[in-house]
Design a protein around this motif. Structure first.
Motif, PDB file in Angstrom:
ATOM      1  N   GLU A  97     -34.863  89.530  15.816  1.00  0.00           N
ATOM      2  CA  GLU A  97     -35.647  88.588  16.004  1.00  0.00           C
ATOM      3  C   GLU A  97     -35.537  87.297  15.008  1.00  0.00           C
ATOM      4  O   GLU A  97     -35.940  87.885  13.764  1.00  0.00           O
ATOM      5  N   ILE A  98     -35.147  86.217  15.378  1.00  0.00           N
ATOM      6  CA  ILE A  98     -34.994  85.278  14.453  1.00  0.00           C
ATOM      7  C   ILE A  98     -36.262  84.320  14.325  1.00  0.00           C
ATOM      8  O   ILE A  98     -36.452  83.818  15.591  1.00  0.00           O
ATOM      9  N   THR A  99     -36.968  84.041  13.529  1.00  0.00           N
ATOM     10  CA  THR A  99     -38.073  83.281  13.115  1.00  0.00           C
ATOM     11  C   THR A  99     -37.778  81.971  12.384  1.00  0.00           C
ATOM     12  O   THR A  99     -37.440  82.254  11.238  1.00  0.00           O
ATOM     13  N   CYS A 100     -37.937  80.904  13.120  1.00  0.00           N
ATOM     14  CA  CYS A 100     -37.420  79.819  12.400  1.00  0.00           C
ATOM     15  C   CYS A 100     -38.532  78.714  12.644  1.00  0.00           C
ATOM     16  O   CYS A 100     -39.659  78.945  13.296  1.00  0.00           O
ATOM     17  N   HIS A 101     -38.303  77.493  12.232  1.00  0.00           N
ATOM     18  CA  HIS A 101     -39.357  76.451  12.472  1.00  0.00           C
ATOM     19  C   HIS A 101     -39.374  76.035  14.081  1.00  0.00           C
ATOM     20  O   HIS A 101     -38.461  76.159  14.616  1.00  0.00           O
ATOM     21  N   GLY A 102     -40.672  75.588  14.265  1.00  0.00           N
ATOM     22  CA  GLY A 102     -40.885  75.489  15.949  1.00  0.00           C
ATOM     23  C   GLY A 102     -40.218  74.283  16.443  1.00  0.00           C
ATOM     24  O   GLY A 102     -40.355  73.921  17.773  1.00  0.00           O
ATOM     25  N   SER A 103     -39.496  73.537  15.788  1.00  0.00           N
ATOM     26  CA  SER A 103     -38.764  72.462  16.510  1.00  0.00           C
ATOM     27  C   SER A 103     -37.830  72.719  17.516  1.00  0.00           C
ATOM     28  O   SER A 103     -37.172  73.617  17.444  1.00  0.00           O
ATOM     29  N   SER A 104     -38.039  72.141  18.642  1.00  0.00           N
ATOM     30  CA  SER A 104     -37.394  72.363  19.861  1.00  0.00           C
ATOM     31  C   SER A 104     -35.927  72.245  19.807  1.00  0.00           C
ATOM     32  O   SER A 104     -35.063  72.879  20.370  1.00  0.00           O
ATOM     33  N   TYR A 105     -35.480  71.307  18.881  1.00  0.00           N
ATOM     34  CA  TYR A 105     -33.935  71.059  18.516  1.00  0.00           C
ATOM     35  C   TYR A 105     -33.404  72.250  17.827  1.00  0.00           C
ATOM     36  O   TYR A 105     -32.303  72.520  18.228  1.00  0.00           O
ATOM     37  N   ILE A 106     -34.127  72.734  16.688  1.00  0.00           N
ATOM     38  CA  ILE A 106     -33.656  73.656  16.147  1.00  0.00           C
ATOM     39  C   ILE A 106     -33.516  74.988  16.927  1.00  0.00           C
ATOM     40  O   ILE A 106     -32.706  75.886  16.958  1.00  0.00           O
ATOM     41  N   LEU A 107     -34.516  75.385  17.745  1.00  0.00           N
ATOM     42  CA  LEU A 107     -34.542  76.530  18.475  1.00  0.00           C
ATOM     43  C   LEU A 107     -33.338  76.421  19.523  1.00  0.00           C
ATOM     44  O   LEU A 107     -32.687  77.352  19.620  1.00  0.00           O
ATOM     45  N   GLN A 108     -33.205  75.175  20.091  1.00  0.00           N
ATOM     46  CA  GLN A 108     -31.984  75.023  21.149  1.00  0.00           C
ATOM     47  C   GLN A 108     -30.626  75.147  20.378  1.00  0.00           C
ATOM     48  O   GLN A 108     -29.715  75.922  20.948  1.00  0.00           O
ATOM     49  N   GLN A 109     -30.416  74.700  19.113  1.00  0.00           N
ATOM     50  CA  GLN A 109     -29.474  74.760  18.408  1.00  0.00           C
ATOM     51  C   GLN A 109     -28.791  76.444  18.174  1.00  0.00           C
ATOM     52  O   GLN A 109     -27.910  76.564  18.114  1.00  0.00           O
ATOM     53  N   VAL A 110     -30.147  76.910  17.454  1.00  0.00           N
ATOM     54  CA  VAL A 110     -29.791  78.350  17.351  1.00  0.00           C
ATOM     55  C   VAL A 110     -29.563  79.326  18.649  1.00  0.00           C
ATOM     56  O   VAL A 110     -28.421  80.015  18.500  1.00  0.00           O
ATOM     57  N   LEU A 111     -30.192  78.995  19.781  1.00  0.00           N
ATOM     58  CA  LEU A 111     -29.865  79.598  21.036  1.00  0.00           C
ATOM     59  C   LEU A 111     -28.298  79.288  21.421  1.00  0.00           C
ATOM     60  O   LEU A 111     -27.627  80.208  21.902  1.00  0.00           O
ATOM     61  N   GLN A 112     -27.931  78.046  21.265  1.00  0.00           N
ATOM     62  CA  GLN A 112     -26.628  77.641  21.638  1.00  0.00           C
ATOM     63  C   GLN A 112     -25.744  78.269  20.694  1.00  0.00           C
ATOM     64  O   GLN A 112     -24.643  78.908  21.354  1.00  0.00           O
ATOM     65  N   LEU A 113     -25.974  78.371  19.226  1.00  0.00           N
ATOM     66  CA  LEU A 113     -24.833  79.166  18.628  1.00  0.00           C
ATOM     67  C   LEU A 113     -24.931  80.673  18.917  1.00  0.00           C
ATOM     68  O   LEU A 113     -23.596  81.281  18.973  1.00  0.00           O
ATOM     69  N   LEU A 114     -25.856  81.411  19.495  1.00  0.00           N
ATOM     70  CA  LEU A 114     -26.007  82.635  19.605  1.00  0.00           C
ATOM     71  C   LEU A 114     -24.977  82.999  21.056  1.00  0.00           C
ATOM     72  O   LEU A 114     -24.430  83.834  21.391  1.00  0.00           O
ATOM     73  N   ILE A 115     -25.239  81.951  22.007  1.00  0.00           N
ATOM     74  CA  ILE A 115     -24.492  81.947  23.336  1.00  0.00           C
ATOM     75  C   ILE A 115     -22.971  81.768  22.946  1.00  0.00           C
ATOM     76  O   ILE A 115     -22.094  82.595  23.594  1.00  0.00           O
ATOM     77  N   LYS A 116     -22.688  80.834  22.064  1.00  0.00           N
ATOM     78  CA  LYS A 116     -21.535  80.419  21.685  1.00  0.00           C
ATOM     79  C   LYS A 116     -20.780  81.756  21.014  1.00  0.00           C
ATOM     80  O   LYS A 116     -19.571  81.984  21.330  1.00  0.00           O
ATOM     81  N   LYS A 117     -21.226  82.659  20.356  1.00  0.00           N
ATOM     82  CA  LYS A 117     -20.987  83.815  19.796  1.00  0.00           C
ATOM     83  C   LYS A 117     -20.880  85.021  20.712  1.00  0.00           C
ATOM     84  O   LYS A 117     -20.408  86.182  20.322  1.00  0.00           O
ATOM     85  N   GLY A 118     -21.299  84.965  21.917  1.00  0.00           N
ATOM     86  CA  GLY A 118     -21.166  86.091  22.765  1.00  0.00           C
ATOM     87  C   GLY A 118     -22.445  86.411  23.443  1.00  0.00           C
ATOM     88  O   GLY A 118     -22.641  87.516  24.384  1.00  0.00           O
ATOM     89  N   CYS A 119     -23.576  85.961  23.107  1.00  0.00           N
ATOM     90  CA  CYS A 119     -24.915  86.234  23.870  1.00  0.00           C
ATOM     91  C   CYS A 119     -24.617  85.588  25.383  1.00  0.00           C
ATOM     92  O   CYS A 119     -24.105  84.668  25.364  1.00  0.00           O
TER      93      CYS A 119
END
Length: 477
Positions: A97-119
């Motif tokens: 579970e990745i807890t980051c700052h609540g910025s929607s931009y940051i959350l989407q960036q992290v999500l896209q990175l995870l998907i890019k790596k295989g999620c």
């Protein structure tokens, strides 16, 4: 394997690693959940601990690691990452579970990175579905997760917590085990049918069937209370046009939900909304005013008024105090017969426009009403006079018991239907015992009862039922 023992292998063939945002938008902190066989390795590809001497994949389970999320050489955010190893996680899989700052931009960036790596993106309810399929909880507990998230009052919260903690499941398991024990004895008789032996004491079976029938009946009957707590006690607001029904709805909801006008017939359709009053959730239904009209649309609205009246447990009959006598005379024959078995509160509105003597006369008009289920009150919805007293009357009329986390009350329609079928099956067992039916017929009805009880916990539930249940969950849970 847990999912194979439940007969659900086809549902869970995909061993993908999933990810999703698990927190609501707009908060200071945001959380992304990752679960599946590659959860830890994929997270390691984008996360670097602040202390470089130890890789994230080597961290101990249940630990919290501070570091940064990287997209190549670019820092996306400073985060805290928790790590859980199979089987000791919510889903029973490796999870982070990745807890980051609540910025929607940051959350989407992290999500896209995870998907890019295989999620891949999780489907609604997929985390809880995996927890169920991996044997971390039964289906009734999984469904309670959605109820807990949706709980809007103390009572709904307590019921959901009770179900999540397994109170309901334990009661069903006890019933199932007793039935299994007895049906095995009956079926053993069938193996020795030629020798005319009786392993199952029929008097003991009769006693057990009666005991089980009482328990299932209690659970089935509790659905009325459970459904009222979960969905809200249905309260229909009815009366002639321009009696103040919509004004009262707005006062009770504390918002301008319904259009208010001096023009007769403003409300032409049913307006519904829920609100908690004194810890009890009420579902208020504002209806079209009852009058003779040639307007087809308004007539349809009046027809729906009587349909909603049938569904209500409490009826607020709004009466304009100034014209009360004529309204009661004209509508009592239409309304009173439809209120049988319901709690009727006659609300004399615009009471600020009449004298106390007139109030006494109006009270006398209600003498012919069924007194055990009828009350009346004088209010001014426009001036909000005596509306607090009306709310107290509503709470008393609801007759809902105080609910604790130890109470076993059925709130789920699927559970109610399965229990109703189980009850029919145990009734057949009782009738069969009274009629001295042979063991093979008794065994068939006992096994049917076991089937429906097992269906609630998800031991025999098919893929289509599962899909229907979990698609109503929110994404991230």
């Amino acid at each position: 394997d847990a999912q194979e023992s439940r007969g659900l292998g086809d549902v869970y063939k995909r061993q993908d690693t999933i990810c999703a945002i698990a927190t609501a938008q707009g908060g200071a902190i945001g959380s992304i959940r990752v679960s599946g066989p590659e959860a830890i390795s994929i997270t390691s590809l984008i996360f670097k601990p602040a202390k470089p001497d130890k890789l994230f994949s080597d961290q101990k389970p249940y630990s919290l690691t501070f570091g940064r999320i990287y997209d190549g050489d670019e820092i996306i955010d400073e985060v805290l990452v928790s790590l859980f190893r199979t089987p000791h996680s919510y889903t029973g899989e490796d999870s982070t579970e990745i807890t980051c700052h609540g910025s929607s931009y940051i959350l989407q960036q992290v999500l896209q990175l995870l998907i890019k790596k295989g999620c891949r993106m999780a489907q609604p309810g997929e985390y809880t579905q995996r927890a169920f399929l991996n044997g971390k909880m039964d289906l009734s507990q999984a469904e309670a997760v959605a109820d807990l998230i949706a709980s809007s009052s103390a009572a709904t919260h307590r019921l959901a917590m009770s179900q999540m903690r397994g109170g309901f499941s334990k009661e069903l398991t006890d019933l199932r085990n007793k039935l299994l024990n007895f049906t095995s004895m009956i079926e053993l008789e069938l193996d020795f049918s030629e020798e005319d032996v009786e392993f199952a004491d029929r008097s003991a079976l009769k006693k057990l069937a009666d005991e089980i029938e009482q328990v299932i009946s209690r659970l089935v009957q509790s659905f009325n209370v459970g459904n009222a707590i979960k969905s809200g006690v249905p309260v229909a607001i009815i009366g002639e046009t321009n009696a103040g029904k919509s004004t009262l709805l707005n006062v009770l909801l504390n918002e301008d939900k319904a259009i208010v006008s001096d023009i007769h017939g403003t409300t032409r359709d049913v307006i519904e909304d829920t609100i908690s009053i004194g810890g009890v959730t009420f579902r208020f239904i504002d209806t079209a005013g009852i009058r003779e009209t040639n307007d087809k649309i308004e007539s349809l609205g009046i027809e729906r008024t009587f349909q909603k009246l049938e569904q209500a447990e409490i009826v607020l009959w709004m009466v304009d105090s100034v014209n009360a006598a004529s309204q009661i005379e004209q509508l009592s024959k239409k309304i009173i017969p439809r209120c049988e078995g319901k709690h009727l509160i006659v609300v004399f509105n615009k009471a600020d426009l009449i004298e106390d003597v007139q109030k006494s006369n109006l009270s006398a008009l209600l003498e012919n009403f069924p007194q055990e289920s009828t009350e009346h009150i004088y209010i001014s919805a426009k001036r909000r006079e005596n509306t607090n007293e009306l709310q107290k009357m509503l709470i008393n009329a609801a007759h809902l018991p105080t609910v604790t986390q130890n109470d076993v009350i059925v709130t789920n329609v699927r559970h109610y239907e399965a229990l109703s079928k189980a009850l029919n099956a145990i009734h057949r067992v009782q009738n069969g015992l009274d009629s001295h039916l042979s063991g093979d017929f008794l065994s068939q009805d006992i096994r049917e009862c076991i089937f429906f009880i097992s269906d609630i916990a998800g031991e025999v539930t098919n893929d289509m039922v599962l899909q229907n249940i979990f698609q109503h969950f929110c994404i991230g849970k």
